[in-house]
Write an enzyme that holds these catalytic residues in place. Structure first.
Site, PDB file in Angstrom:
ATOM      1  N   ASP A 195       0.856  -1.175   0.049  1.00 36.01           N
ATOM      2  CA  ASP A 195       0.002  -0.070   0.074  1.00 36.01           C
ATOM      3  C   ASP A 195       0.912   1.321   0.140  1.00 36.01           C
ATOM      4  O   ASP A 195       2.045   1.125  -0.039  1.00 36.01           O
ATOM      5  CB  ASP A 195      -1.029   0.123   1.255  1.00 36.01           C
ATOM      6  CG  ASP A 195      -2.161   0.491   1.010  1.00 36.01           C
ATOM      7  OD1 ASP A 195      -2.409   1.668   0.223  1.00 36.01           O
ATOM      8  OD2 ASP A 195      -3.236  -0.135   0.914  1.00 36.01           O
ATOM      9  N   HIS A 266      -2.931   3.125  -4.843  1.00 34.40           N
ATOM     10  CA  HIS A 266      -2.270   2.839  -3.509  1.00 34.40           C
ATOM     11  C   HIS A 266      -0.704   2.128  -3.814  1.00 34.40           C
ATOM     12  O   HIS A 266      -0.359   1.316  -3.382  1.00 34.40           O
ATOM     13  CB  HIS A 266      -2.755   1.819  -2.741  1.00 34.40           C
ATOM     14  CG  HIS A 266      -4.185   2.260  -2.228  1.00 34.40           C
ATOM     15  ND1 HIS A 266      -4.161   3.240  -1.169  1.00 34.40           N
ATOM     16  CD2 HIS A 266      -5.434   2.139  -2.566  1.00 34.40           C
ATOM     17  CE1 HIS A 266      -5.506   3.354  -0.903  1.00 34.40           C
ATOM     18  NE2 HIS A 266      -6.500   2.729  -1.647  1.00 34.40           N
ATOM     19  N   GLU A 351      -9.863   2.553  -5.266  1.00 27.23           N
ATOM     20  CA  GLU A 351      -9.341   3.993  -5.015  1.00 27.23           C
ATOM     21  C   GLU A 351      -8.194   4.407  -5.649  1.00 27.23           C
ATOM     22  O   GLU A 351      -7.347   4.697  -5.355  1.00 27.23           O
ATOM     23  CB  GLU A 351      -9.019   4.197  -3.594  1.00 27.23           C
ATOM     24  CG  GLU A 351     -10.338   3.699  -2.316  1.00 27.23           C
ATOM     25  CD  GLU A 351      -9.921   3.819  -1.164  1.00 27.23           C
ATOM     26  OE1 GLU A 351     -10.792   4.347  -0.144  1.00 27.23           O
ATOM     27  OE2 GLU A 351      -8.881   3.410  -0.603  1.00 27.23           O
TER      28      GLU A 351
HETATM   29  C1  ACM Z   1     -11.126  -0.520   0.772  1.00 30.77           C
HETATM   30  O1  ACM Z   1     -11.599  -0.412   1.871  1.00 30.77           O
HETATM   31  N1  ACM Z   1     -10.472   0.523   0.254  1.00 30.77           N
HETATM   32  C2  ACM Z   1     -11.113  -1.655  -0.104  1.00 30.77           C
END
Ligand code: ACM
Ligand code: ZN
Length: 551
Positions: A195, A266, A351
């Site tokens: 991440d 990410h 995201e």
């Molecule tokens: C998430 O909670 N962004 C998968």
């Protein structure tokens, strides 16, 4: 001397009570979690004093044998012997023709306990149920209730996730986490390994991923955006050898480990290691508030890409236009695919802001050349290309529900997190789905309205988790078959230590285990069973959220 009238072997097969010791012993109450399909209490008690004989099929895995012996001796102080030498016996038997998802039967009489299953995993589950008939403490004599239990799971996918990027957890805790999964008959451990705030898995071809990407210069203090930065270098990663150790540990507890390598968003930690993966290698990493001194100095010295040290969603993502991005990711994923035996590989997909892609000449060129009408289609192109690569390696991809946007990759499994809709849409398209909605499955949210530690916020009570139904309404029976199960997600921005993880995850993961295993719903009865479960937490040394604080 009357007691010598019976040959010893006859004594054992007839009655433990009448042979060795006739002191009566009260059977333990039956409080099994997750609730089995059928529990029929019988008259009688199986008395176990100091030792127990184990009889396993000849060709059983040595790790199952080792596990059974170790748990009985460590947790309950019993010495174990083979065959039928001790006063009490536990027999395991494999049998063909049982139906359901990992079915098993557990039959306890006042003479012996027997676990019957179609496969080793079922024997293991039967053994977990057997253990729950012990008290949650060591005793000189145990009295197990005579009972007939028939059981199997409702869903095949019964998962718990752990984010080791926001905070890193060493091998001892990962193993404990897996032990707890096993006690609850979970089947999958989703290991969120990469991440923005840290890359946590050694990739031999790209050493900078861990030399640089596994460490951040500091961490924001308090709740986002924070009150400062602790200016303390933080990080860690797992070597291939350590990953193999975890995999062997999990396999011996019948837990499948699914690695997650986040793409295309990410990606800050990977970009800090290899800046050319960004659309804009010359633009510094943006940390809007509370940047560490270390990162300021690093950027002033010209190393402008840094590992993130605050929480959120960041614009600097993998460039979808450059071929070199795909070459890098394929090499990374090839190593990961080789290391992990699971047929699943989670590729993230959530995201991913499209701001950089909109401005990047290479990304725009890619869109034009491939007739992609917007950046969502570019993300779909990205994921589909990665899927094709992984399918060739025998892996099926799982992605967060954003992978539906711009077109779902042909064989992908959708992990539905922004509610139920992603799972519902996937099932209607005859794609498999795993349900992890923020409404019921986010174990980083508060579990009471009066939480006094720093958390991400939100509120999901134990009862809410317990009452979750993973198959969304309005699916036909045929569509519902595409719901593989569900999972609890454990994002660790505000979990610095193992004890905080345990505090957030338990008891709610216990409720989730029942949601995913059993079709029954009886919250009142579940709460009664929780009295015993809290004692088990004590036995397992789990820092569960205190029962008296649950409202
Ligand atoms: C998430 O909670 N962004 C998968
Ligand atoms: Zn780009």
């Amino acid at each position: 001397m009357k007691r010598f009238l019976f040959p010893l072997s006859f004594c054992i097969s007839i009655s433990i009570l009448s042979c060795s010791d006739s002191t009566p012993v009260t059977p333990e109450p039956i409080n099994i979690i997750p609730e089995p399909v059928s529990v029929q209490a019988q008259e009688g008690v199986l008395k176990i004093k100091k030792s127990i004989s184990i009889s396993l099929p000849e060709d059983i895995s040595s790790h199952l044998n080792a596990y059974v012996n170790e748990v009985l001796s460590k947790s309950y102080g019993l010495s174990t012997t083979k065959g039928s030498t001790a006063s009490a016996q536990l027999q395991f038997e494999l049998k063909e023709g049982m139906t359901g998802i990992t079915p098993y039967e557990l039959v306890i009489s006042d003479q012996a306990a027997k676990i019957i299953a179609g496969e080793e995993k079922g024997l293991f589950y039967g053994f977990q149920t057997f253990l729950q008939l012990f008290p949650a403490e060591k005793r000189d004599v145990y009295g197990l209730p005579a009972v007939n239990i028939q059981d199997h799971a409702q869903f095949e996918y019964r998962g718990l996730h752990l984010d080791v990027s926001r905070h890193f957890f060493g091998l001892d805790f990962i193993k404990k986490y897996i032990d707890l999964l096993a006690y609850h008959k979970f089947s999958k451990f989703h290991w969120h390994l990469t991440d923005d705030q840290g890359w946590r898995i050694e990739i031999k071809k790209y050493p900078e991923l861990t030399d640089t990407g596994a460490y951040r210069n500091g961490t924001v203090i308090g709740r986002y955006p924070g009150t400062g930065n602790d200016n303390t270098r933080y990080g860690g990663y797992y070597t291939h050898e350590q990953v193999k150790e975890v995999l062997a540990y999990a396999a011996s507890r019948y837990i499948e480990v699914i690695p997650e390598i986040e793409l295309p968003g990410h990606a800050s930690a990977a970009i800090a290691a290899y800046p050319e993966l960004s659309c804009f290698p010359q633009q510094p990493t943006v940390i809007e508030q509370n940047m560490s001194e270390g990162s300021r100095q690093q950027q002033a010295a010209g190393r402008i890409k840094v590992v993130q040290e605050t929480w959120g969603v960041f614009d600097d993502v993998f460039c979808a236009g450059k071929e070199s991005t795909f070459e890098f990711l394929e090499n990374v994923l090839a190593e990961v695919a080789e290391l992990f035996p699971s047929k699943y590989l989670h590729i993230g997909g959530d995201e991913c802001p499209k701001t950089h892609w909109k401005k990047c000449a290479a990304c725009q060129k890619r869109m034009k050349e491939n007739g992609l009408k917007d950046e969502h289609e570019l993300q779909s192109y990205f994921v589909t290309r990665i899927e094709k690569f992984l399918n060739q390696k025998g892996k099926t991809i799982i992605g967060w529900d954003e992978i539906l946007e711009g077109g779902l990759a042909p064989n992908a499994i959708v992990m539905s997190w922004r509610g139920q809709e992603g799972g519902r849409a996937a099932a209607r398209m005859q794609h498999f789905a795993i349900m992890t909605p923020t409404s019921h499955s986010y174990l980083d949210y508060n579990q009471t309205e009066k939480e006094d530690s720093v958390t991400i916020g939100g509120f999901i009570s134990l009862e809410k988790v317990y009452n979750y139904i993973p198959v969304p309404d309005s699916l036909s029976e045929a569509q519902a078959k595409f719901i593989m199960g569900g999972q609890g997600n454990v994002w660790t921005e505000y979990m610095h230590y193992p004890s905080k993880v345990e505090y957030m995850v338990y008891p709610r993961a216990t409720a989730l285990s029942e949601v995913l295993w059993s079709t029954k719903k009886d919250y009142k009865r579940f709460l009664e069973k929780m009295n015993t479960q809290y004692k088990r937490y004590g036995l397992w040394s789990v820092n569960a959220f205190p029962a008296q604080k649950l409202n």
